[in-house]
Scaffold this motif. Structure first.
Motif, PDB file in Angstrom:
ATOM      1  N   ILE A  32      -3.183   3.831  -4.630  1.00  0.00           N
ATOM      2  CA  ILE A  32      -2.803   4.971  -4.878  1.00  0.00           C
ATOM      3  C   ILE A  32      -3.797   6.212  -5.229  1.00  0.00           C
ATOM      4  O   ILE A  32      -3.541   7.305  -5.525  1.00  0.00           O
ATOM      5  CB  ILE A  32      -1.635   4.948  -6.214  1.00  0.00           C
ATOM      6  N   ASP A  33      -5.266   5.377  -5.316  1.00  0.00           N
ATOM      7  CA  ASP A  33      -6.188   6.682  -5.383  1.00  0.00           C
ATOM      8  C   ASP A  33      -6.229   7.535  -4.243  1.00  0.00           C
ATOM      9  O   ASP A  33      -6.751   8.718  -4.745  1.00  0.00           O
ATOM     10  CB  ASP A  33      -7.570   5.900  -5.284  1.00  0.00           C
ATOM     11  N   PHE A  34      -5.673   7.418  -3.166  1.00  0.00           N
ATOM     12  CA  PHE A  34      -5.610   8.235  -1.945  1.00  0.00           C
ATOM     13  C   PHE A  34      -4.723   9.202  -1.780  1.00  0.00           C
ATOM     14  O   PHE A  34      -4.679   9.984  -0.941  1.00  0.00           O
ATOM     15  CB  PHE A  34      -5.708   7.107  -0.626  1.00  0.00           C
ATOM     16  N   VAL A  35      -3.667   9.182  -2.708  1.00  0.00           N
ATOM     17  CA  VAL A  35      -2.437   9.903  -2.760  1.00  0.00           C
ATOM     18  C   VAL A  35      -2.410  10.994  -4.119  1.00  0.00           C
ATOM     19  O   VAL A  35      -3.122  10.441  -5.182  1.00  0.00           O
ATOM     20  CB  VAL A  35      -1.253   9.426  -2.138  1.00  0.00           C
ATOM     21  N   SER A  36      -1.843  11.964  -4.067  1.00  0.00           N
ATOM     22  CA  SER A  36      -1.250  12.602  -5.351  1.00  0.00           C
ATOM     23  C   SER A  36      -0.273  12.036  -6.211  1.00  0.00           C
ATOM     24  O   SER A  36       0.526  11.037  -5.579  1.00  0.00           O
ATOM     25  CB  SER A  36      -0.833  13.880  -5.045  1.00  0.00           C
TER      26      SER A  36
ATOM     27  N   PRO B 281       0.901  -1.357   0.054  1.00  0.00           N
ATOM     28  CA  PRO B 281      -0.139   0.115  -0.103  1.00  0.00           C
ATOM     29  C   PRO B 281       0.833   1.263   0.185  1.00  0.00           C
ATOM     30  O   PRO B 281       1.914   1.215   0.683  1.00  0.00           O
ATOM     31  CB  PRO B 281      -0.691  -0.032   1.391  1.00  0.00           C
ATOM     32  N   ILE B 282       0.383   2.214  -0.776  1.00  0.00           N
ATOM     33  CA  ILE B 282       1.338   3.322  -1.091  1.00  0.00           C
ATOM     34  C   ILE B 282       1.627   4.252   0.361  1.00  0.00           C
ATOM     35  O   ILE B 282       2.949   4.855   0.145  1.00  0.00           O
ATOM     36  CB  ILE B 282       0.651   4.384  -2.214  1.00  0.00           C
TER      37      ILE B 282
ATOM     38  N   ILE C 281       8.436  -2.308 -10.683  1.00  0.00           N
ATOM     39  CA  ILE C 281       7.624  -1.543  -9.644  1.00  0.00           C
ATOM     40  C   ILE C 281       6.389  -1.031 -10.344  1.00  0.00           C
ATOM     41  O   ILE C 281       6.549  -0.221 -11.496  1.00  0.00           O
ATOM     42  CB  ILE C 281       8.637  -0.785  -8.918  1.00  0.00           C
ATOM     43  N   ILE C 282       5.149  -1.318 -10.098  1.00  0.00           N
ATOM     44  CA  ILE C 282       4.036  -0.942 -10.843  1.00  0.00           C
ATOM     45  C   ILE C 282       3.116  -0.265  -9.798  1.00  0.00           C
ATOM     46  O   ILE C 282       2.615  -0.979  -8.902  1.00  0.00           O
ATOM     47  CB  ILE C 282       3.297  -2.016 -11.593  1.00  0.00           C
TER      48      ILE C 282
ATOM     49  N   GLU D   5       7.282   9.928  -5.286  1.00  0.00           N
ATOM     50  CA  GLU D   5       8.146  10.133  -4.036  1.00  0.00           C
ATOM     51  C   GLU D   5       8.461   8.460  -3.271  1.00  0.00           C
ATOM     52  O   GLU D   5       9.310   8.400  -2.975  1.00  0.00           O
ATOM     53  CB  GLU D   5       7.499  10.967  -2.966  1.00  0.00           C
ATOM     54  N   LYS D   6       7.219   7.860  -3.227  1.00  0.00           N
ATOM     55  CA  LYS D   6       7.183   6.590  -2.618  1.00  0.00           C
ATOM     56  C   LYS D   6       7.913   5.543  -3.719  1.00  0.00           C
ATOM     57  O   LYS D   6       9.045   4.750  -3.137  1.00  0.00           O
ATOM     58  CB  LYS D   6       5.849   6.131  -2.465  1.00  0.00           C
ATOM     59  N   ILE D   7       8.077   5.825  -4.871  1.00  0.00           N
ATOM     60  CA  ILE D   7       8.717   5.056  -5.924  1.00  0.00           C
ATOM     61  C   ILE D   7      10.186   5.361  -5.704  1.00  0.00           C
ATOM     62  O   ILE D   7      11.239   4.426  -5.707  1.00  0.00           O
ATOM     63  CB  ILE D   7       8.245   5.445  -7.320  1.00  0.00           C
TER      64      ILE D   7
END
Length: 294
Positions: free
Chosen positions: A120-124, A92-93, A145-146, A130-132
């Motif tokens: 990822i719906d819940f973040v910009s 989860p992101i 990584i997808i 940034e997480k990647i």
């Protein structure tokens, strides 16, 4: 020259594994709950992608605990990781990278894996990027990584195309017409368990299980008798509810799920039985299908 292989879907509890698999197969097969640790055993879900066959393995969440049932669940996940051609690790992101680091330690055979960033719906978009970057220090560990959103942006092919690349050339392992190797009785059991998780609050669902006593498949209708197992008398009272309202609600919810899967009417009769301490001893677990061998 078809490709075919086993793909284990793993991640922490409530990472969205079962929801992803139901979306990929296009049917409700795997049990889904907003509560963690709902999935208890491995199950196979078969997806045909063009001329290739992918056998996904749904697994319990990776977590640490001293409880015997939860240790069985972790063992199920670890076995699935060791006995497959590819792993999909769901992250989860908003999770810390430490969950992924723990997975790398537990992936003792070094099975190749794809990292899926879920929810990822819940973040910009900036937060996704940034997480990647946080995971890039491990880019020698994963195949890809997808970032995925099963609600809007991602299509099934976005994932399946990447999965197939890493599968061996092999004949089909199962009839391409089937979606799961699970027996109908096992699916009925999971739908009833899911309805308990959805309709009963707090810890009670974690101390319940379901035994399918009888399935009578008649023309146009399935007649199912099942027993909900609890550990204490107080739990039995809460499962039944005042004037049997709770068990009626559970039964109606489960019946609708079963009817949607089978396309037939369902007559579902539920009973409740107390089996003291079944989650805490090997014999109690074995009687309900959880054969603790470690």
């Amino acid at each position: 020259m078809t490709k075919c292989g086993y793909v284990s879907v793993v991640g922490r509890p409530n990472a969205g594994k079962s929801s992803l698999l139901n979306w990929l197969v296009g049917e409700k097969i795997a049990m889904v709950s907003h509560k963690a640790n709902a999935t208890r055993k491995r199950s196979n879900i078969i997806v045909m992608h063009n001329d290739d066959q992918i056998v996904f393995i749904d697994t319990p969440g990776i977590h640490e605990t001293e409880k015997l049932l939860n240790q069985f669940m972790l063992d199920e996940a670890l076995k699935a990781m060791g006995d497959c051609d590819l792993i999909l690790f769901l992250a989860p992101i908003t999770d810390k990278v430490s969950h992924y680091e723990d997975f790398l330690v537990k992936n003792k055979k070094g099975v190749k894996h794809i990292l899926l960033l879920t929810k990822i719906d819940f973040v910009s978009n900036a937060e996704v990027l940034e997480k990647i970057k946080e995971y890039e220090k491990y880019n020698d560990k994963y195949e890809a990584i997808i970032p995925i959103s099963i609600k809007k942006q991602t299509t099934q092919a976005d994932i399946l195309n990447d999965v197939v690349k890493h599968l061996p050339v092999h004949p089909y392992l199962f009839d391409p017409e089937i979606m799961t190797t699970e027996h109908l009785r096992d699916l009925f059991k999971e739908f009833i368990r899911e309805s308990i998780f959805d309709n009963i609050s707090d810890e009670i669902p974690y101390e319940t299980d379901v035994m399918i006593n009888k399935v009578d498949e008649k023309p146009g209708v399935d007649v199912i008798k099942a027993t909900i197992i609890v550990q204490k008398g107080t739990q039995k009272g809460m499962i039944i509810g005042k004037d049997a309202t709770a068990i009626k609600r559970i039964g109606k919810d489960a019946r609708l799920k079963i009817e949607k899967l089978t396309g037939k009417k369902c007559y579902l009769e539920l009973f409740v039985s107390i089996k003291k301490g079944w989650t805490k001893n090997r014999q109690g677990l074995k009687e309900l299908g959880y054969d603790v061998t470690f």
